[in-house]
Design a protein around this motif. Structure first.
Motif, PDB file in Angstrom:
ATOM      1  N   THR A  46       0.845  -1.196   0.000  1.00 17.44           N
ATOM      2  CA  THR A  46       0.000   0.000   0.000  1.00 17.44           C
ATOM      3  C   THR A  46       0.876   1.240   0.000  1.00 17.44           C
ATOM      4  O   THR A  46       1.821   1.343   0.791  1.00 17.44           O
ATOM      5  N   GLU A  47       0.580   2.178  -0.884  1.00 21.73           N
ATOM      6  CA  GLU A  47       1.326   3.434  -0.971  1.00 21.73           C
ATOM      7  C   GLU A  47       0.562   4.563  -0.292  1.00 21.73           C
ATOM      8  O   GLU A  47      -0.665   4.630  -0.358  1.00 21.73           O
ATOM      9  N   LEU A  83      10.310   4.187   2.878  1.00 22.12           N
ATOM     10  CA  LEU A  83      10.362   5.361   2.005  1.00 22.12           C
ATOM     11  C   LEU A  83      10.766   4.919   0.606  1.00 22.12           C
ATOM     12  O   LEU A  83      11.776   4.218   0.436  1.00 22.12           O
ATOM     13  N   SER A  84       9.994   5.331  -0.415  1.00 22.00           N
ATOM     14  CA  SER A  84      10.270   4.846  -1.771  1.00 22.00           C
ATOM     15  C   SER A  84      10.554   5.950  -2.788  1.00 22.00           C
ATOM     16  O   SER A  84      11.335   5.756  -3.709  1.00 22.00           O
ATOM     17  N   LYS A 150      12.821   8.380  -7.706  1.00 22.09           N
ATOM     18  CA  LYS A 150      12.567   7.055  -7.142  1.00 22.09           C
ATOM     19  C   LYS A 150      13.856   6.543  -6.515  1.00 22.09           C
ATOM     20  O   LYS A 150      14.910   6.530  -7.165  1.00 22.09           O
ATOM     21  N   LEU A 151      13.794   6.146  -5.265  1.00 24.91           N
ATOM     22  CA  LEU A 151      14.986   5.677  -4.576  1.00 24.91           C
ATOM     23  C   LEU A 151      15.432   4.326  -5.120  1.00 24.91           C
ATOM     24  O   LEU A 151      14.622   3.519  -5.580  1.00 24.91           O
ATOM     25  N   ASP A 152      16.734   4.093  -5.055  1.00 28.86           N
ATOM     26  CA  ASP A 152      17.282   2.834  -5.560  1.00 28.86           C
ATOM     27  C   ASP A 152      16.741   1.632  -4.796  1.00 28.86           C
ATOM     28  O   ASP A 152      16.674   0.526  -5.322  1.00 28.86           O
ATOM     29  N   LYS A 153      16.381   1.846  -3.540  1.00 28.84           N
ATOM     30  CA  LYS A 153      15.784   0.787  -2.737  1.00 28.84           C
ATOM     31  C   LYS A 153      14.841   1.424  -1.735  1.00 28.84           C
ATOM     32  O   LYS A 153      14.995   2.598  -1.379  1.00 28.84           O
ATOM     33  N   GLU A 154      13.857   0.666  -1.289  1.00 28.00           N
ATOM     34  CA  GLU A 154      12.933   1.167  -0.286  1.00 28.00           C
ATOM     35  C   GLU A 154      13.610   1.146   1.077  1.00 28.00           C
ATOM     36  O   GLU A 154      14.200   0.138   1.469  1.00 28.00           O
ATOM     37  N   ILE A 155      13.520   2.271   1.790  1.00 32.13           N
ATOM     38  CA  ILE A 155      14.236   2.451   3.049  1.00 32.13           C
ATOM     39  C   ILE A 155      13.281   2.272   4.219  1.00 32.13           C
ATOM     40  O   ILE A 155      12.275   2.982   4.331  1.00 32.13           O
ATOM     41  N   ALA A 156      13.589   1.323   5.091  1.00 28.42           N
ATOM     42  CA  ALA A 156      12.769   1.112   6.284  1.00 28.42           C
ATOM     43  C   ALA A 156      12.927   2.300   7.235  1.00 28.42           C
ATOM     44  O   ALA A 156      14.044   2.754   7.499  1.00 28.42           O
ATOM     45  N   VAL A 255       5.562   3.310   1.653  1.00 25.32           N
ATOM     46  CA  VAL A 255       4.770   2.109   1.393  1.00 25.32           C
ATOM     47  C   VAL A 255       4.741   1.230   2.634  1.00 25.32           C
ATOM     48  O   VAL A 255       5.636   1.294   3.486  1.00 25.32           O
ATOM     49  N   SER A 256       3.704   0.434   2.739  1.00 26.04           N
ATOM     50  CA  SER A 256       3.586  -0.543   3.831  1.00 26.04           C
ATOM     51  C   SER A 256       3.232  -1.884   3.222  1.00 26.04           C
ATOM     52  O   SER A 256       2.679  -1.972   2.116  1.00 26.04           O
ATOM     53  N   TYR A 257       3.556  -2.948   3.963  1.00 31.13           N
ATOM     54  CA  TYR A 257       3.243  -4.302   3.538  1.00 31.13           C
ATOM     55  C   TYR A 257       2.444  -4.985   4.643  1.00 31.13           C
ATOM     56  O   TYR A 257       2.945  -5.155   5.755  1.00 31.13           O
TER      57      TYR A 257
END
Length: 258
Positions: A46-47, A83-84, A150-156, A255-257
């Protein structure tokens, strides 16, 4: 003659016992992983997007410069947030010469920026969070009012959140090759008698919002001999009246999972 059967779980073997002195293992032992079916549960992605706050009022303009650093707070309202994407609000017009007669016009640019993360220490930027650094090229060729990275990876993110640090590295070409320039070493005295360096202005320029709106923002100004985080207290082109502190309406997507 009686025959006794026993099934050994945990994947060892099946044995048939005819008498106490006659025990045999089955030829094909049953392994444990053959008896357990692995089930993967798909989590829903979910974004949630915080939209940038934009306007084109040149009286509420903040002008960037080479080596200037911005920090804005991203603070989730729940756990397991990543964070994406970052979204920068852009001023379409540029004013390249502060304090001198000039006109506002669109000036095309390619600017190399560096993205890092800082700890949130009581709503003030803290130490660098190791493990993430990204370069990006910001441009206004598309004549847009915003620019997404867009970030290279999603940051927790922890529940305390983090500050995103955006450094204006310098003017570049479309491939990110920095243009050559000579850093300004000439100084002047400000109204309080402090030495200040002249700034090497470099887009993108950003629209300001009141401190109660937008994303909590701090800036490190390269015209100081000692760069420290400070609030923005007036627009770049207003040299007389002092304003309350400002933010810049940086946007972002998390985003969340679940």
């Amino acid at each position: 003659m009686k025959i006794f059967y026993s099934l050994l779980l945990a994947g060892t073997a099946v044995m048939a016992q005819q008498n106490p002195n006659d025990v045999a293992l089955a030829e094909n032992p049953v392994q444990q992983h053959d008896m357990v079916q692995q089930v993967t549960v798909a989590k829903k992605r979910t974004e949630h997007t915080v939209k940038p706050v934009m306007h084109q009022d040149n009286n509420r303009l903040y002008m960037s410069a080479i080596n200037m650093q911005y920090a804005f707070l991203v603070q989730p309202d729940e756990d397991n947030i990543y964070l994406s994407t970052l979204t920068l609000p852009l001023m379409k017009a540029a004013f390249e010469s502060e304090g001198h007669p000039g006109v506002f016009e669109k000036v095309g640019f390619n600017t190399l920026v560096k993205i890092e993360l800082l700890e949130n220490q009581n709503n003030v930027p803290g130490s660098k969070i190791e493990g993430f650094e990204q370069l990006a090229i910001v441009t206004n060729e598309a004549d847009a009012k915003e620019f997404s990275i867009k970030l290279d990876k999603e940051i927790a993110l922890s529940h305390n959140g983090a500050f995103v640090q955006l450094t204006i590295v310098g003017k570049s070409d479309a491939e990110g090759v920095l243009a050559k320039y000579e850093p300004t070493t000439e100084t002047y005295k400000d109204a309080n008698g402090n030495d200040r360096f002249y700034l090497d202005y470099c887009q993108p320029n950003f629209p300001l919002t009141s401190r109660s709106k937008g994303t909590l923002t701090y800036v490190k100004n390269p015209n100081r001999k000692v760069m420290e985080w400070e609030a923005i207290n007036e627009p770049s082109l207003h040299a007389i009246k002092k304003y309350p502190d400002f933010n810049i309406g940086f946007g972002y997507t998390v985003v969340s999972y679940k």
